[in-house]
Design an enzyme around this catalytic site. Structure first.
Site, PDB file in Angstrom:
ATOM      1  N   GLU A 465       0.800  -1.223   0.000  1.00 52.73           N
ATOM      2  CA  GLU A 465       0.000   0.000   0.000  1.00 52.73           C
ATOM      3  C   GLU A 465       0.836   1.278   0.000  1.00 52.73           C
ATOM      4  OE1 GLU A 465      -4.225  -1.219   1.892  1.00 52.73           O
ATOM      5  OE2 GLU A 465      -2.616  -1.012   3.342  1.00 52.73           O
ATOM      6  N   GLU A 540      -5.062  -9.688  -0.240  1.00 54.70           N
ATOM      7  CA  GLU A 540      -5.888  -9.533   0.953  1.00 54.70           C
ATOM      8  C   GLU A 540      -7.348  -9.681   0.543  1.00 54.70           C
ATOM      9  OE1 GLU A 540      -5.125  -5.909   3.116  1.00 54.70           O
ATOM     10  OE2 GLU A 540      -2.941  -6.115   2.921  1.00 54.70           O
TER      11      GLU A 540
END
Length: 1008
Positions: A465, A540
């Site tokens: 991220e 994820e």
């Protein structure tokens, strides 16, 4: 006294990642001979001295407050505190834990950090054995957060950043005879903090192992072993790259290599040797710098046992450095596993097989010690993962301790090793800032060099991220050139791909389409309509926060059906609660904000499949069922014929046995045991059971159990199951009362009064204590996408059932209620009718207006005596289940208690539901109580806490048992979904507007 390095504020210079640090290397240990080297670990090496234990400690709130003499050996530290190493000083009474997710814990812009910056000075002394004197002494740190300086005997040795990888310094020239003093200054915040913004607790300290290691002047400094298979996946090649540190010219020295199988037998008839000096034929010419001498060799290995997560076969490789006289100067050893990692036709192939990635993201967390994780706790995690059918781990979001990878090699896991990089708060910024390029590359090099010999690692991840920029490209380029045997993974390079549906974008940066939290339908759409050649593996998904993991079944159905859609990694393994004790001595787990840490992200750190003590959440049983290594289908159920499909890729099913039970109303009427056929990987085989036909509704349950102990489980442990409703007879709804003797006089003597249960107490209920996926109740400024925001605006959280009329006619009592919200209401009609034997039929009709569509629940709630705490039911169990999370439960007659049916999620919320229930009883210790029968089944929940109390509570210790037991009888509840950070529950699991009918029968009962 001259100024120390701390005066330079180098902790705010991202270009400066270290000083005098040794080059990154594999986690090798030195031995005096080849036989000793076969033991491999540092605990077996005579040349390792651990420095773990009690150190002296001085704490201050800023590095600039340190007095210059803090590193002086003459400084009296008797008044300093004691502290345990390894350990986080935040967890030992200094500073405080601080939790944030995306946001930084302060407002500074990079690379500047706050002036108030917790700092600890660690000191201890050590002495070396006499036989270390003529050798080099290396000081090794496995992990220090976040920047630290090292002094030996008052002299500055160097400093380093990168909290999660190993750091070494050569301290030989700083040592003296007798006692030596080691001082380490650790500063919490640095420029490195900006790229370690990883959705977990901010800690500080020497939190992993510290030790000294000794090497001879001429030594093996590094080794890179690649054990691969040929194109037919039959024979192996062992490629070895050696680095040596020579003091001077070493003519005619050799490396001797031997390989041992798992039983300790030699693989090579005689040790394979190669020139230690290297040559041009190997691609490594003789080095001009003897300290960086390189050589390599490739050795053919005939038909080696192969490594996979299903069969993690490991060989032991020893390498000895031998001088011209044949004397062993140095020796080392590692474990190797032969396996191939490839990407072909949109699939990740392990040894030629497109394995399904049943993965989970794992943070380091201990509820008492923070980021300090013991070997025992690592094993506990891996034991549980294996028991629950996980086969892959993403080390979110940083490299773990070196021992963790040793264990993954041994247990068998496919690992994504992730670089210690996330700058979520400055997304798409630092990754393109050249000032940070060195920091990015340094972390990639440190990770890959340290972990390169582990067969469990199939992909190197560039972090998490942070967007995608030139610094990521530099990392990927270095990794690809250095290690062509593995793949490169990075979510940030494919996020824009999935959002814009652009094929072939950033292929130099990632070998995978690896998005986060993509809805099932969008996953399917990608693999069906896009032409990108990379496998789609979710890095994820199914955010496991609180009562969660709805819709998991639909993900697995898509994974198993669509080529190129190859599984993913659940977020995440563990709740990051920190154990606390309140003023009453009650333990609970704290989360963000509980330590005065501002800003914070509340309980967003409590998002795991297991509690901090490693107790599985109910959702783990859902995962275990969906990921189990076999599937059973009915060939001819009535004749006892079933087909078993082996979902494994490398091993047959002969390690299991079959235990089966045939039950009627929960009573076993027939059982049997049989050996499991050796069904080959990815193949099917039929089995036949000799089942007695019965004239009753019954269920057949298979239990597949291990026949032998393994590293992670005992013989007899169930690893898979399947249940079938037998087609012998349609359900006789009346028969569900058979186990009970009905006592009509006990509770319901008068239909108007209902004795202990007046009609007014059977209230309509549309509210539940919101789960984290409904909306995170502690957050201010709720996200508009969360349904809790809508519920609050409409006043559903303050809804109240009001009786507007009650009429008795023709032996039937009709009660009209409204459930009043802010601007609208639910109309609820109840009709009570007497049945033979004293039972009462309750017919419920709910009219849900359009503006109240998508309610939490539709049902009623009863207040029962608090001693009615013994529960029995026939329905789905034994674990908590919901309409979109019930694949991991089965039909049976279950016995439980109200207290045990409570699920203590760290943030109190709706819990404990059971679905598709035919009947339920609640009784006291004398077996007197109430029975509820649902002709068309129901969903029920029992609790000592009202939904309102759970909604108000922020921690489990705040909940107080009320003076009754709440029995919620529901037509249905809204599904769970994963909307705390992912898709909401599917539309088919939502409660729409319209008219709903829900009937049940109440009866006093006494158990036989």
């Amino acid at each position: 006294m001259k100024k120390t390095i701390l005066d330079k504020k180098i902790w705010q210079s991202p270009e400066c990642v270290s000083l005098n640090r040794l080059p990154a290397r594999a986690n090798l240990f030195n031995f005096s001979n080849e036989e000793s080297a076969r033991k491999i670990g540092k605990e077996f090496s005579p040349w390792v001295k651990k420095l773990n234990g009690t150190w002296k400690f001085h704490y201050t709130t800023s590095p600039e407050k340190l007095e210059n003499d803090c590193v002086d050996p003459k400084t009296d530290d008797n008044n300093w505190d004691n502290i345990v190493v390894p350990g986080c000083f935040n967890m030992q009474g200094y500073d405080k834990p601080h939790y944030t997710n995306v946001q930084m814990p302060w407002d500074n812009l990079p690379p500047n950090v706050p002036e108030e910056n917790p700092t600890g000075v660690y000191r201890r002394s050590f002495e070396l054995d006499a036989d270390w004197k003529e050798r080099k002494t290396i000081l090794h740190f496995d992990g220090v957060e976040s920047v630290f300086w090292v002094y030996v005997n008052g002299q500055e040795v160097g400093y380093a950043k990168d909290t999660r990888t190993s750091t070494e310094f050569d301290i030989s020239s700083f040592l003296q005879d007798g006692e030596n003093q080691l001082t380490v200054i650790v500063v919490k915040w640095s420029d490195a903090s900006f790229i370690e913004d990883q959705d977990h607790w901010w800690m500080a300290g020497i939190y992993r192992d510290v030790y000294l290691r000794s090497t001879p002047e001429n030594s093996i400094s590094d080794l890179f072993a690649t054990a691969s298979l040929d194109d037919e996946y039959e024979n192996g090649k062992l490629n070895l790259k050696f680095h040596s540190n020579f003091k001077d010219s070493t003519e005619d020295w050799k490396y001797n290599c031997q390989l041992y199988d798992a039983n300790g037998n030699t693989v090579f008839d005689t040790p394979v040797e190669t020139d230690a000096k290297g040559d041009t034929e190997t691609g490594y010419p003789i080095s001009k710098d003897p300290r960086r001498n390189r050589a390599n060799i490739t050795i053919d290995v005939s038909a080696p046992q192969q490594w996979s997560a299903e069969s993690p076969y490991l060989y032991t490789l020893t390498v000895s450095l031998v001088d011209s006289s044949g004397k062993v100067i140095d020796a080392t050893g590692i474990k190797v596993g032969f396996r191939n990692i490839e990407i072909k036709n949109r699939e990740l192939l392990i040894n030629g097989q497109a394995v399904l990635i049943n993965g989970v993201n794992r943070h380091d967390h201990d509820d008492t010690h923070g980021k300090t994780i013991s070997i025992e706790l690592m094993k506990k995690d891996l034991n549980l993962m294996k028991q629950f059918n996980f086969n892959a781990i993403r080390t979110a979001h940083y490299p773990n301790a070196p021992e963790f990878y040793d264990l993954c090699d041994e247990y068998g896991f496919y690992v994504i090793d992730e670089a210690n990089i996330e700058h979520h708060a400055f997304y798409n910024d630092l990754c393109s800032n050249p000032q940070w390029a060195n920091s990015f590359l340094d972390r990639a090099v440190g990770m890959v060099e340290r972990d390169k010999n582990h067969p469990c690692i199939y992909a190197w991840s560039l972090g998490n991220e942070s967007g995608c920029g030139e610094n990521h490209a530099a990392m990927a380029g270095w990794i690809r050139f250095f290690d062509s045997s593995r793949t490169v993974h990075y979510e940030g390079a494919s996020r824009c791909v999935t959002h814009s549906k652009t094929d072939n974008l950033h292929m130099a940066v990632t070998d995978y389409i690896a998005p986060m939290y993509t809805p099932v339908d969008d996953c399917i759409d990608w693999v069906q309509n896009q032409k990108d050649p990379r496998p789609f593996i979710l890095c994820e998904y199914s955010h496991a926060m609180g009562n969660s993991n709805g819709n998991l079944k639909e993900y697995f159905e898509a994974f198993e059906k669509h080529s190129g859609l190859q599984g993913g990694f659940i977020w995440e393994w563990i709740d990051h609660g920190i154990k606390q004790v309140d003023e009453n001595g009650t333990e609970y787990w704290a989360y963000g904000g509980d330590f005065g840490d501002e800003p914070h992200d509340s309980n967003f750190c409590a998002d795991g499949l297991v509690w901090p003590n490693r107790t599985p959440h109910p959702a783990m049983f859902e995962y275990k069922k969906l990921a189990q290594p076999l599937k059973v289908s009915d060939s001819d159920t009535a004749q006892g014929r079933f087909e078993i499909f082996n979902k494994n890729y490398f091993v047959d099913l002969s390690y299991l046995e079959i235990v089966w039970e045939l039950k009627v109303n929960g009573e076993i009427i027939q059982t049997g045991t049989m050996p499991m056929p050796a069904v080959a990987p990815r193949q099917k085989q039929e089995i036949k059971l000799d089942i007695n036909r019965v004239n009753k509704s019954c269920y057949l349950r298979f239990s597949f159990r291990r026949t032998k102990d393994t590293l992670w489980s005992k013989a007899g442990e169930e690893i898979a199951w399947e249940q079938f409703k037998m087609p012998f007879k349609a359900i006789n709804k009346a028969s569900i009362q058979e186990p009970f003797e009905l006592n009509p006089a006990s509770i319901f003597e008068n239909i108007l009064e209902l004795n202990n249960l007046p009609a007014s107490t059977i209230a309509a209920s549309i509210w539940r204590a919101p789960i984290d996926n409904d909306g995170i109740k502690n957050w201010t400024g709720e996200h508009s996408r969360h349904v809790l925001t809508k519920w609050r605006k409409k006043g559903i959280d303050k809804s109240k059932a009001i009786v507007v009329s009650s009429k008795f006619k023709d032996g039937r009592l009709t009660v009209n209620q409204i459930v009043k919200c802010k601007e609208s209401s639910v109309n609820h009609t109840q009709i009570y009718s007497a049945l033979p034997g004293g039972a009462i039929l309750v017919e419920n009709t709910f009219n849900i207006p359009e503006d109240l569509s998508d309610l939490p629940r539709i049902g009623v709630v009863l207040d029962l005596p608090k001693n009615f705490d013994q529960v029995e039911y026939f329905g789905l169990g034994p674990y908590e289940n919901y309409i979109d999370r019930k694949a991991g439960v089965w039909f049976d007659h279950f016995k439980d208690t109200v207290d045990k049916m409570y699920t203590p999620y760290i943030l109190p919320q709706e819990n404990g539901s059971r679905c598709q229930v035919s009947w339920v009883t609640l009784r006291d210790a004398d077996s007197n109580g109430i029975m509820i029968i649902a002709p068309d089944t129901m969903q029920f929940t029992v609790s000592r806490f009202s939904a309102q109390q759970m909604y108000a509570a922020k921690h489990t210790n705040e909940l107080k048992a009320e003076d009754c037991i709440y029995l919620y009888l529901d037509y249905a509840q809204r599904g769970l979904g994963t909307c705390s950070c992912g898709p909401d529950t599917m539309d088919k699991y939502k409660l729409t507007s319209g008219t709903f009918h829900f009937n049940f029968i109440m009866q006093a009962c006494t158990l036989f």
